[in-house]
Design a protein around this motif. Sequence first.
Motif, mmCIF file in Angstrom:
data_model
loop_
_atom_site.group_PDB
_atom_site.id
_atom_site.type_symbol
_atom_site.label_atom_id
_atom_site.label_comp_id
_atom_site.label_asym_id
_atom_site.label_seq_id
_atom_site.Cartn_x
_atom_site.Cartn_y
_atom_site.Cartn_z
ATOM 1 N N HIS A 49 -69.947 9.176 -27.615
ATOM 2 C CA HIS A 49 -69.675 8.412 -29.133
ATOM 3 C C HIS A 49 -70.879 8.695 -29.968
ATOM 4 O O HIS A 49 -70.464 9.078 -31.075
ATOM 5 C CB HIS A 49 -69.291 7.135 -29.202
ATOM 6 C CG HIS A 49 -67.857 6.837 -28.445
ATOM 7 N ND1 HIS A 49 -67.028 6.737 -29.593
ATOM 8 C CD2 HIS A 49 -67.440 6.356 -27.460
ATOM 9 C CE1 HIS A 49 -65.721 6.356 -28.860
ATOM 10 N NE2 HIS A 49 -65.866 6.331 -27.759
ATOM 11 N N LYS A 105 -70.309 4.191 -16.678
ATOM 12 C CA LYS A 105 -68.947 4.261 -17.688
ATOM 13 C C LYS A 105 -69.561 3.907 -19.020
ATOM 14 O O LYS A 105 -69.366 4.806 -19.804
ATOM 15 C CB LYS A 105 -67.659 3.598 -17.066
ATOM 16 C CG LYS A 105 -66.656 3.881 -17.918
ATOM 17 C CD LYS A 105 -65.446 2.961 -17.126
ATOM 18 C CE LYS A 105 -64.216 2.926 -18.092
ATOM 19 N NZ LYS A 105 -63.115 2.292 -17.642
ATOM 20 N N LYS A 106 -69.953 2.856 -19.259
ATOM 21 C CA LYS A 106 -70.301 2.317 -20.540
ATOM 22 C C LYS A 106 -71.501 3.345 -21.216
ATOM 23 O O LYS A 106 -71.274 3.710 -22.281
ATOM 24 C CB LYS A 106 -70.926 0.994 -20.519
ATOM 25 C CG LYS A 106 -69.824 0.020 -20.236
ATOM 26 C CD LYS A 106 -70.476 -1.328 -20.086
ATOM 27 C CE LYS A 106 -69.549 -2.434 -19.469
ATOM 28 N NZ LYS A 106 -70.155 -3.922 -19.329
ATOM 29 N N GLN A 107 -72.371 3.803 -20.446
ATOM 30 C CA GLN A 107 -73.457 4.513 -20.844
ATOM 31 C C GLN A 107 -72.955 5.972 -21.164
ATOM 32 O O GLN A 107 -73.384 6.411 -22.357
ATOM 33 C CB GLN A 107 -74.660 4.733 -19.813
ATOM 34 C CG GLN A 107 -75.734 5.732 -20.208
ATOM 35 C CD GLN A 107 -76.655 5.823 -18.990
ATOM 36 O OE1 GLN A 107 -76.470 5.354 -17.942
ATOM 37 N NE2 GLN A 107 -77.560 6.385 -19.320
ATOM 38 N N PRO A 156 -62.854 7.501 -19.212
ATOM 39 C CA PRO A 156 -62.098 6.358 -18.636
ATOM 40 C C PRO A 156 -61.108 6.469 -17.315
ATOM 41 O O PRO A 156 -60.972 5.822 -16.315
ATOM 42 C CB PRO A 156 -61.326 5.842 -19.758
ATOM 43 C CG PRO A 156 -62.320 6.296 -20.971
ATOM 44 C CD PRO A 156 -62.705 7.647 -20.615
ATOM 45 N N ASP A 191 -65.143 -0.991 -14.456
ATOM 46 C CA ASP A 191 -65.947 -1.262 -15.522
ATOM 47 C C ASP A 191 -67.609 -1.217 -15.288
ATOM 48 O O ASP A 191 -68.383 -2.225 -15.452
ATOM 49 C CB ASP A 191 -65.809 -2.448 -16.228
ATOM 50 C CG ASP A 191 -66.147 -2.696 -17.656
ATOM 51 O OD1 ASP A 191 -66.299 -1.595 -18.428
ATOM 52 O OD2 ASP A 191 -66.342 -3.902 -17.980
ATOM 53 N N SER A 192 -68.140 -0.144 -14.718
ATOM 54 C CA SER A 192 -69.550 0.068 -14.566
ATOM 55 C C SER A 192 -70.331 0.417 -15.658
ATOM 56 O O SER A 192 -70.072 0.705 -16.928
ATOM 57 C CB SER A 192 -69.588 1.074 -13.605
ATOM 58 O OG SER A 192 -69.583 2.412 -14.086
ATOM 59 N N GLU A 193 -71.594 0.259 -15.612
ATOM 60 C CA GLU A 193 -72.645 0.412 -16.578
ATOM 61 C C GLU A 193 -72.710 2.046 -16.874
ATOM 62 O O GLU A 193 -72.860 2.314 -17.842
ATOM 63 C CB GLU A 193 -74.128 -0.076 -16.136
ATOM 64 C CG GLU A 193 -74.095 -1.519 -16.204
ATOM 65 C CD GLU A 193 -73.879 -2.185 -17.579
ATOM 66 O OE1 GLU A 193 -74.681 -1.532 -18.411
ATOM 67 O OE2 GLU A 193 -73.181 -3.121 -17.545
ATOM 68 N N LEU A 242 -69.902 6.867 -22.193
ATOM 69 C CA LEU A 242 -68.900 6.782 -23.257
ATOM 70 C C LEU A 242 -69.970 6.567 -24.601
ATOM 71 O O LEU A 242 -69.521 7.044 -25.676
ATOM 72 C CB LEU A 242 -67.988 5.733 -23.188
ATOM 73 C CG LEU A 242 -66.766 5.982 -22.323
ATOM 74 C CD1 LEU A 242 -65.956 4.579 -21.939
ATOM 75 C CD2 LEU A 242 -66.020 6.964 -22.747
ATOM 76 N N GLY A 243 -70.941 5.635 -24.486
ATOM 77 C CA GLY A 243 -71.838 5.312 -25.409
ATOM 78 C C GLY A 243 -72.322 6.669 -25.898
ATOM 79 O O GLY A 243 -72.560 6.862 -27.126
ATOM 80 N N GLN A 244 -72.951 7.204 -25.069
ATOM 81 C CA GLN A 244 -73.579 8.773 -25.385
ATOM 82 C C GLN A 244 -72.569 9.702 -26.069
ATOM 83 O O GLN A 244 -73.041 10.514 -26.805
ATOM 84 C CB GLN A 244 -74.298 9.279 -24.106
ATOM 85 C CG GLN A 244 -75.548 8.649 -23.490
ATOM 86 C CD GLN A 244 -75.984 8.895 -22.215
ATOM 87 O OE1 GLN A 244 -75.551 10.048 -21.876
ATOM 88 N NE2 GLN A 244 -76.972 8.424 -21.692
#
Length: 71
Positions: A62, A54-56, A43, A50-52, A58-60
């Motif tokens: 987690h 960044k989400k990807q 972050p 708020d990019s894809e 962080l998801g990986q």
Amino acid sequence: MTRHAGDPGALQQNTLTPIINSARWDNFYTVISRSNYAIKYIPQAFGTEDSELKKQLLGQAHALRHSLIFT
């Protein structure tokens, strides 16, 4: 992550003993630690963006941490 020697089922059944070298636990802790750092610093690296990606990432991170902690 695993280095099977002897009975590989011992790792799955959680019946490891000191004489069975079926897992290198330090590798699991390394992945958990790196996942924690990723969750903490991704972050900051992306800021308010708020990019894809960044989400990807962080998801990986987690998912990796969760899969190793609750295995």
